[in-house]
Design a protein around this motif. Structure first.
Motif, PDB file in Angstrom:
ATOM      1  N   HIS A 144       3.724  48.136  11.601  1.00  0.00           N
ATOM      2  CA  HIS A 144       4.457  47.412  12.636  1.00  0.00           C
ATOM      3  C   HIS A 144       4.163  48.064  13.990  1.00  0.00           C
ATOM      4  O   HIS A 144       4.103  49.300  14.079  1.00  0.00           O
ATOM      5  CB  HIS A 144       5.967  47.486  12.396  1.00  0.00           C
ATOM      6  CG  HIS A 144       6.423  46.839  11.134  1.00  0.00           C
ATOM      7  ND1 HIS A 144       7.746  46.726  10.800  1.00  0.00           N
ATOM      8  CD2 HIS A 144       5.746  46.248  10.102  1.00  0.00           C
ATOM      9  CE1 HIS A 144       7.863  46.115   9.628  1.00  0.00           C
ATOM     10  NE2 HIS A 144       6.653  45.822   9.189  1.00  0.00           N
ATOM     11  N   THR A 145       3.994  47.272  15.020  1.00  0.00           N
ATOM     12  CA  THR A 145       3.890  47.812  16.389  1.00  0.00           C
ATOM     13  C   THR A 145       4.857  47.056  17.280  1.00  0.00           C
ATOM     14  O   THR A 145       5.176  45.879  17.033  1.00  0.00           O
ATOM     15  CB  THR A 145       2.465  47.658  16.961  1.00  0.00           C
ATOM     16  OG1 THR A 145       2.127  46.265  17.027  1.00  0.00           O
ATOM     17  CG2 THR A 145       1.442  48.402  16.124  1.00  0.00           C
ATOM     18  N   TRP A 146       5.313  47.734  18.319  1.00  0.00           N
ATOM     19  CA  TRP A 146       6.233  47.067  19.258  1.00  0.00           C
ATOM     20  C   TRP A 146       6.043  47.612  20.667  1.00  0.00           C
ATOM     21  O   TRP A 146       5.602  48.741  20.861  1.00  0.00           O
ATOM     22  CB  TRP A 146       7.692  47.246  18.825  1.00  0.00           C
ATOM     23  CG  TRP A 146       8.152  48.691  18.783  1.00  0.00           C
ATOM     24  CD1 TRP A 146       8.702  49.404  19.789  1.00  0.00           C
ATOM     25  CD2 TRP A 146       8.073  49.558  17.659  1.00  0.00           C
ATOM     26  NE1 TRP A 146       8.983  50.682  19.368  1.00  0.00           N
ATOM     27  CE2 TRP A 146       8.610  50.796  18.051  1.00  0.00           C
ATOM     28  CE3 TRP A 146       7.613  49.404  16.330  1.00  0.00           C
ATOM     29  CZ2 TRP A 146       8.697  51.891  17.191  1.00  0.00           C
ATOM     30  CZ3 TRP A 146       7.698  50.485  15.478  1.00  0.00           C
ATOM     31  CH2 TRP A 146       8.236  51.715  15.908  1.00  0.00           C
ATOM     32  N   SER A 147       6.362  46.775  21.594  1.00  0.00           N
ATOM     33  CA  SER A 147       6.388  47.161  23.000  1.00  0.00           C
ATOM     34  C   SER A 147       7.519  46.412  23.671  1.00  0.00           C
ATOM     35  O   SER A 147       7.616  45.186  23.577  1.00  0.00           O
ATOM     36  CB  SER A 147       5.061  46.817  23.692  1.00  0.00           C
ATOM     37  OG  SER A 147       5.201  46.972  25.095  1.00  0.00           O
ATOM     38  N   GLU A 148       8.366  47.165  24.327  1.00  0.00           N
ATOM     39  CA  GLU A 148       9.473  46.554  25.057  1.00  0.00           C
ATOM     40  C   GLU A 148       9.052  46.095  26.447  1.00  0.00           C
ATOM     41  O   GLU A 148       9.869  45.569  27.204  1.00  0.00           O
ATOM     42  CB  GLU A 148      10.623  47.567  25.151  1.00  0.00           C
ATOM     43  CG  GLU A 148      11.154  47.984  23.779  1.00  0.00           C
ATOM     44  CD  GLU A 148      12.184  49.094  23.865  1.00  0.00           C
ATOM     45  OE1 GLU A 148      12.620  49.407  25.002  1.00  0.00           O
ATOM     46  OE2 GLU A 148      12.559  49.659  22.816  1.00  0.00           O
TER      47      GLU A 148
ATOM     48  N   GLY B   9       0.607  46.373  33.098  1.00  0.00           N
ATOM     49  CA  GLY B   9      -0.117  47.344  33.914  1.00  0.00           C
ATOM     50  C   GLY B   9       0.273  48.776  33.634  1.00  0.00           C
ATOM     51  O   GLY B   9      -0.207  49.692  34.298  1.00  0.00           O
ATOM     52  N   LEU B  10       1.158  48.984  32.639  1.00  0.00           N
ATOM     53  CA  LEU B  10       1.629  50.335  32.316  1.00  0.00           C
ATOM     54  C   LEU B  10       0.890  50.933  31.120  1.00  0.00           C
ATOM     55  O   LEU B  10       1.377  51.869  30.487  1.00  0.00           O
ATOM     56  CB  LEU B  10       3.139  50.321  32.053  1.00  0.00           C
ATOM     57  CG  LEU B  10       4.014  49.874  33.232  1.00  0.00           C
ATOM     58  CD1 LEU B  10       5.489  49.958  32.863  1.00  0.00           C
ATOM     59  CD2 LEU B  10       3.724  50.713  34.476  1.00  0.00           C
ATOM     60  N   GLY B  11      -0.292  50.394  30.810  1.00  0.00           N
ATOM     61  CA  GLY B  11      -1.116  50.968  29.759  1.00  0.00           C
ATOM     62  C   GLY B  11      -0.689  50.617  28.360  1.00  0.00           C
ATOM     63  O   GLY B  11      -1.042  51.307  27.391  1.00  0.00           O
ATOM     64  N   THR B  12       0.052  49.531  28.204  1.00  0.00           N
ATOM     65  CA  THR B  12       0.685  49.220  26.919  1.00  0.00           C
ATOM     66  C   THR B  12      -0.305  49.130  25.771  1.00  0.00           C
ATOM     67  O   THR B  12      -0.122  49.758  24.722  1.00  0.00           O
ATOM     68  CB  THR B  12       1.452  47.889  27.036  1.00  0.00           C
ATOM     69  OG1 THR B  12       2.356  47.963  28.121  1.00  0.00           O
ATOM     70  CG2 THR B  12       2.201  47.592  25.756  1.00  0.00           C
ATOM     71  N   SER B  13      -1.372  48.347  25.911  1.00  0.00           N
ATOM     72  CA  SER B  13      -2.249  48.081  24.767  1.00  0.00           C
ATOM     73  C   SER B  13      -2.944  49.352  24.288  1.00  0.00           C
ATOM     74  O   SER B  13      -3.060  49.589  23.083  1.00  0.00           O
ATOM     75  CB  SER B  13      -3.273  47.002  25.119  1.00  0.00           C
ATOM     76  OG  SER B  13      -4.067  47.401  26.223  1.00  0.00           O
ATOM     77  N   SER B  14      -3.400  50.182  25.213  1.00  0.00           N
ATOM     78  CA  SER B  14      -4.082  51.417  24.802  1.00  0.00           C
ATOM     79  C   SER B  14      -3.117  52.400  24.166  1.00  0.00           C
ATOM     80  O   SER B  14      -3.439  53.056  23.162  1.00  0.00           O
ATOM     81  CB  SER B  14      -4.765  52.071  26.003  1.00  0.00           C
ATOM     82  OG  SER B  14      -5.736  51.218  26.554  1.00  0.00           O
ATOM     83  N   ILE B  15      -1.927  52.521  24.758  1.00  0.00           N
ATOM     84  CA  ILE B  15      -0.932  53.430  24.185  1.00  0.00           C
ATOM     85  C   ILE B  15      -0.476  52.907  22.831  1.00  0.00           C
ATOM     86  O   ILE B  15      -0.286  53.669  21.876  1.00  0.00           O
ATOM     87  CB  ILE B  15       0.253  53.604  25.154  1.00  0.00           C
ATOM     88  CG1 ILE B  15      -0.240  54.198  26.482  1.00  0.00           C
ATOM     89  CG2 ILE B  15       1.327  54.500  24.546  1.00  0.00           C
ATOM     90  CD1 ILE B  15       0.806  54.207  27.578  1.00  0.00           C
ATOM     91  N   LEU B  16      -0.328  51.589  22.718  1.00  0.00           N
ATOM     92  CA  LEU B  16       0.036  50.980  21.441  1.00  0.00           C
ATOM     93  C   LEU B  16      -1.036  51.278  20.390  1.00  0.00           C
ATOM     94  O   LEU B  16      -0.725  51.578  19.230  1.00  0.00           O
ATOM     95  CB  LEU B  16       0.193  49.469  21.627  1.00  0.00           C
ATOM     96  CG  LEU B  16       0.977  48.709  20.562  1.00  0.00           C
ATOM     97  CD1 LEU B  16       2.425  49.178  20.519  1.00  0.00           C
ATOM     98  CD2 LEU B  16       0.926  47.207  20.848  1.00  0.00           C
ATOM     99  N   ALA B  17      -2.308  51.212  20.794  1.00  0.00           N
ATOM    100  CA  ALA B  17      -3.392  51.555  19.872  1.00  0.00           C
ATOM    101  C   ALA B  17      -3.275  53.005  19.422  1.00  0.00           C
ATOM    102  O   ALA B  17      -3.496  53.334  18.248  1.00  0.00           O
ATOM    103  CB  ALA B  17      -4.745  51.317  20.540  1.00  0.00           C
ATOM    104  N   GLY B  18      -2.901  53.879  20.370  1.00  0.00           N
ATOM    105  CA  GLY B  18      -2.731  55.285  20.026  1.00  0.00           C
ATOM    106  C   GLY B  18      -1.615  55.503  19.027  1.00  0.00           C
ATOM    107  O   GLY B  18      -1.752  56.266  18.055  1.00  0.00           O
ATOM    108  N   THR B  19      -0.476  54.821  19.225  1.00  0.00           N
ATOM    109  CA  THR B  19       0.634  54.976  18.289  1.00  0.00           C
ATOM    110  C   THR B  19       0.276  54.402  16.917  1.00  0.00           C
ATOM    111  O   THR B  19       0.616  54.980  15.878  1.00  0.00           O
ATOM    112  CB  THR B  19       1.907  54.297  18.825  1.00  0.00           C
ATOM    113  OG1 THR B  19       1.657  52.894  18.997  1.00  0.00           O
ATOM    114  CG2 THR B  19       2.357  54.911  20.135  1.00  0.00           C
TER     115      THR B  19
END
Length: 1039
Positions: A789-793, A799-809
């Motif tokens: 599961h992945t999530w982003s609030e 513009g806050l780097g969501t997709s790359s950080i999500l990939a990292g998590t």
């Protein structure tokens, strides 16, 4: 050279002497229109002079008549009407008479200058300089009317000549300063204190010229149009005007004096009441291009210059070029020595060649070089000419001395020696050159039949003239060969010159050296844009040789960066060939026909891939839509090479085995978002490894929360269960992958669950190319499947780097669930790999910003393999809290996928657009300045950093600032030290440093009063000092 705004000419007319040259010069005007030197709507006309030696006045009137005819037809009239001239802006350029130093005349004499701002690469002719001066310096602000300009002069005018057109009517002359000595052989204006012309003196007396002197001792020079202008001069009376004769009319032309007097009477009647004023440009300069070789060489060289001026030329041994010399549009291979004060134009020479001081050599090709071996030329003009003799094309070569005069009669010189000395040295006799009945006093170099144009048994070459420099003891063989030739004088040769062939030869040579330039720029990794050259090749109809050169460079490149840039240049060529039609360059590149060349590249067979690309390309050249799609696929091929370069980051990806969590046990990874304060875009491949990147970023909590996370666990079923949602406890989309086919869209960013599928592949849990099924792979290695599961609030495109950080998590959670632990540094590189697999092609700043805690600078060097190193920035005690009190986020309500911006930026970087290259270097440099501002703990300095950074982002990606965002930033500006859109821009979050602490409610009130902002919101933000956290549920230990 080129200014932003110029005159929108209605018509540009070039007058010329010879009927055979009209179509040649018409094409030259059209080429300049394609180069964007002339407005697209301007009517272009090359017009033959109505009679020989008609003079500039008659040529002007004839040109106006032709212009009126064409404009009348364009306006729908069936007869010529002068009404069409009233609102027209017409520029008439006069070619003038023959010029012995350039076969195409003074207008097309090439100058040793370059225009780096020109959109299309080309040699700069005198005509180009004059067009620029007339369009961008002298013409702006003038009312509709007719401008007339000679092309037989070299003109220099300041950017702002200070000419006022207020209340102007009648006629105006533009005068430039000259010495009184120079004026004795030319014309000058006499004016009153208000600038009205009182008289015009042509070759006036010393007293007349003295009357015209300005306070600085110089006089305003006349350039042309003497006869028509004179009738408007206030001190000229009717009788004197009618009895005069124009300077171009010789004394023997009395038979037409009556006709001229009637014509002058008509001029007086029509023009006498028109006021004639003079605009004087004291900082300009004017130099008439005489037939003197010495003066010509002086004007094309740079006295005092420490080195040679080399433009649009490729020189293998530049150290052999002397100071104060110039080389224009040449290809010099091997040892070609050029002495001081000498000029090479339009030559392809292969050494050893030694050209000494004071020489002009032009129009020679490699085939003629042998004739120069062993010679050392001094004070000579050696030219190769293209001619037509009775319709047949041929080459002719002429030589004369720098000090020789064409016009001097009687006691003249040839090869810088007297005729008697020349006859004695060579064995040539006067009857070889002139008819016996020509009196000695009438003999001139112009009429001497010196130049062989046809040999009875072989092709002519420079040797048929150069033997005269040093006659050998050959028993008169060279002299007899010379006498056996059909020879012409320069006067007889002029009408035979083939100007179309001459210009074609020059164009071919320009592109030959340009192809070598393109190869060198790419192979030497120079930050020089090839886009102007690409436009030149396409607009002048020869893109195929350039495409072949780019193919060769790409196929032979040992560096993936060189190969990718060469492929990007091919895409630029194809895009330029589409001429703005066929759709957007950015788009899909997945046509099955291109998969074969792509597969070669994927397998590392670069040469085979480039060849297959070229073979496929040939099928897509027939219309704009196909050209654009082919360009997309070449950019796709470039992305494969970028991906392979970035894959080198895998060298720094490692894991260590840890205890495998129990089936069903969740591994939870959580991260803050990131805010970039400087250096963004420099981390993006290929900039990250071609330029070297440096980005300063902050890990941040938004409204007190760490908004990005992932969780993974093992499940007994040999399947992959994927879920994506806005919160950990709210999954909006669920996907089940039963087979490898369900994973095939992992490289399509918009496909459901693509990022999660790519994470499984990059984590090594699933191998999509394996012969084993998904079920077999999972059972064999793990005894079951996985749930991720992945999530982003944060909103999409924040513009806050969501997709790359999500990939990292996702990677961190998956690896831990699979019994492997990956360090943060390794994870940063693993995300780089994943984003290339996903084809979003991102940089490294997002994962550095979100996975690593606090304030830090990430850096990558200009080399492969791509390695990212992170430095934590130490700030003064208490500054983090101060920063938290002054840092706010404003969600703009606008979203934009960074990939759309990314494609434009990569295109500009590969094109090495000067502004983009300079800006990229500034981004890296500014990061270090921003880091120092953090170390000092200065909010005002950081605000300046943000403001500068936003300007840099806008330069990097034009269009990243929507109007609503600009409006929002304007109303917030009084309250902040600085502000910028996060990430690539185009929407998402705006972050700002407020002047006062805790300003959330204040700024909400400010924005509430502003109309048209849309669905915005203001958020608290604070620096996160934890970074990535990884936790097994039921286990309090986190890492």
């Amino acid at each position: 050279m080129e200014q932003p705004k110029g005159v929108d000419w209605t018509v540009i007319i070039l007058t010329c002497q010879y009927k055979d040259s009209v179509h040649v010069f018409q094409r030259e005007l059209e080429v300049r229109q394609k180069r964007e030197q002339i407005p697209a709507r301007t009517l272009l006309l090359a017009v033959e002079d109505p009679e020989t030696r008609v003079g500039s006045g008659g040529a002007t009137l004839n040109a106006l008549l032709v212009a009126a005819e064409h404009l009348s037809a364009r306006a729908g009239f069936t007869v010529v009407t002068s009404d069409v001239l009233h609102s027209a802006r017409i520029l008439i350029l006069h070619m003038g008479r023959d010029f012995p130093l350039d076969d195409c005349g003074r207008a097309f004499t090439c100058l040793p200058v370059e225009n780096p701002q020109a959109p299309v690469e080309a040699v700069v002719c005198n005509l180009d300089c004059l067009l620029d001066i007339m369009s961008h310096r002298l013409g702006p602000g003038s009312p509709p009317g007719v401008w007339v300009c000679s092309t037989d002069m070299l003109l220099s005018v300041p950017l702002d000549p200070g000419i006022s057109w207020d209340n102007f009517r009648g006629a105006r002359v533009i005068a430039l300063p000259g010495s009184m000595a120079y004026a004795q052989n030319h014309g000058v204006y006499l004016t009153d204190s208000q600038g009205f012309v009182l008289d015009i003196y042509y070759q006036g007396t010393e007293a007349e010229i003295q009357l015209c002197a300005r306070p600085d001792g110089r006089v305003p020079l006349l350039s042309l149009f003497f006869d028509i202008l004179l009738c408007m001069a206030q001190n000229v009376n009717r009788e004197d005007f009618l009895s005069g004769h124009p300077p171009e009319m010789g004394q023997g032309d009395s038979d037409i004096a009556g006709y001229l007097q009637a014509a002058r009477a008509e001029l007086w009647r029509e023009l006498r009441d028109q006021p004639l004023t003079m605009a004087y440009v004291p900082d300009g300069s004017y130099s008439y291009m005489t037939s003197s070789a010495s003066e010509f060489l002086y004007s094309l060289t740079f006295p005092g210059a420490p080195s040679a001026q080399v433009v649009h030329s490729q020189v293998e041994e530049p150290q052999l070029l002397g100071a104060e010399s110039s080389v224009v549009s040449c290809l010099l291979e091997g040892p070609v020595q050029l002495g001081p004060g000498s000029v090479l134009q339009h030559c392809h020479l292969q050494g050893p060649v030694h050209i000494g001081t004071g020489c002009l050599v032009s129009g020679l090709d490699a085939a003629q070089c042998e004739a120069l071996h062993g010679l050392e030329l001094h004070d000579l003009v050696l030219q190769g000419h293209h001619v037509r003799l009775h319709g047949a094309p041929s080459r002719v070569f002429t030589v004369f001395g720098r000090l020789d005069s064409w016009e001097r009669r009687g006691i003249g010189t040839y090869l810088n020696m007297s005729w008697s000395e020349f006859f004695q040295k060579t064995g040539v006799r006067s009857w070889d050159l002139w008819d016996p009945d020509t009196p000695p006093a009438e003999r001139s170099l112009l009429g001497a039949r010196l130049f062989p144009v046809l040999h009875p048994s072989r092709t002519l070459g420079p040797q048929d003239m150069l033997w005269m420099l040093d006659p050998q003891e050959d028993g008169g063989k060279a002299l007899r060969a010379w006498r056996a030739c059909w020879r012409l004088s320069w006067e007889q040769l002029q009408p035979c010159l083939d100007r179309a062939a001459t210009l074609a030869f020059r164009r071919d040579l320009f592109f030959r050296q340009a192809l070598l330039k393109a190869r060198h720029v790419l192979e030497a990794r120079q930050d020089l844009s090839l886009r102007p050259l690409i436009r030149a090749a396409v607009r002048e109809g020869c893109p195929r040789p350039l495409l072949a050169t780019l193919d060769q460079v790409a196929a032979a490149a040992g560096d993936p960066g060189v190969a990718a840039r060469a492929l990007a240049c091919v895409a630029d060529v194809l895009g330029c060939m589409a001429e703005g039609q066929g759709g957007l360059r950015s788009g899909p590149a997945a046509n099955p026909e291109w998969m074969r060349p792509f597969s070669y590249l994927e397998c590392g067979n670069l040469a085979g891939g480039v060849q297959a690309l070229a073979q496929e390309r040939d099928k897509w050249l027939s219309r704009p839509a196909l050209l654009v799609r082919a360009a997309r696929h070449y950019e796709g091929a470039g992305q494969i090479l970028i991906r392979q370069a970035v894959m080198s980051a895998q060298n720094f990806v490692s894991t260590e085995p840890v205890e495998l969590p129990a089936p069903g046990q969740w591994v939870v990874a959580e991260c803050p978002a990131r805010v970039d304060f400087s250096g963004g875009w420099s981390d993006t491949p290929p900039l990250a490894y071609e330029l070297g990147g440096a980005v300063l970023g902050l890990a941040v909590r938004v409204d007190g929360r760490r908004p990005i996370g992932a969780r993974a666990r093992r499940i007994p079923e040999p399947e992959l269960w994927l879920a994506v949602g806005p919160r950990q406890d709210k999954m909006a989309m669920k996907i089940v992958c039963w087979s490898l086919d369900d994973l095939q869209d992992y490289c399509q960013p918009h496909a459901p669950g693509a990022l999660l599928k790519a994470a499984f592949i990059c984590a090594g849990i699933v191998h999509v190319g394996s012969k084993l099924s998904l079920r077999e792979q999972l059972l064999h290695t793990f005894g079951g499947g996985f749930e991720l599961h992945t999530w982003s609030e944060l909103p999409h495109g924040s513009g806050l780097g969501t997709s790359s950080i999500l990939a990292g998590t996702a990677l961190a959670a998956l690896q831990r669930a699979a019994g492997r632990l990956m360090g943060t540094e390794a994870l940063i590189h693993a995300v780089l790999h994943l984003e290339q697999v996903l084809t979003t092609g991102g940089g490294w700043q997002d994962q550095v910003g979100g996975l690593m805690p606090g304030i830090k600078v990430g850096r990558s060097r200009a080399q492969l393999p791509l390695k990212v190193e992170v430095e934590e920035i130490t700030v003064p005690e208490g500054f983090v809290q101060k920063l938290n009190d002054h840092l706010l986020l404003v969600y703009t309500g606008k979203t934009r996928l960074a990939r759309n911006l990314l494609q434009d930026v990569l295109r500009s970087w590969y094109a090495r657009l000067p502004a983009v290259v300079q800006n990229a270097h500034s981004l890296v440099r500014h990061t270090e300045e921003c880091a120092e501002a953090f170390r000092q703990g200065s909010l005002p300095l950081l605000g300046q950093c943000l403001t500068t950074y936003w300007e840099q982002k806008k330069l990097m990606a034009p269009g990243c600032e929507p109007l609503a965002v600009r409006r929002m930033m304007d109303v917030l500006a009084p309250h902040v030290h600085g502000q910028s859109l996060a990430g690539a821009g185009g929407g998402g979050f705006l972050y700002l440093l407020t002047k006062e602490p805790r300003q959330k409610e204040t700024l909400e009130a400010v924005l509430a009063k502003t109309e048209g902002l849309g669905n915005y919101s203001v958020h608290l933000v604070e620096v996160d000092t934890q970074g990535l956290s990884l936790q097994l549920l039921g286990d309090e230990t986190s890492t």
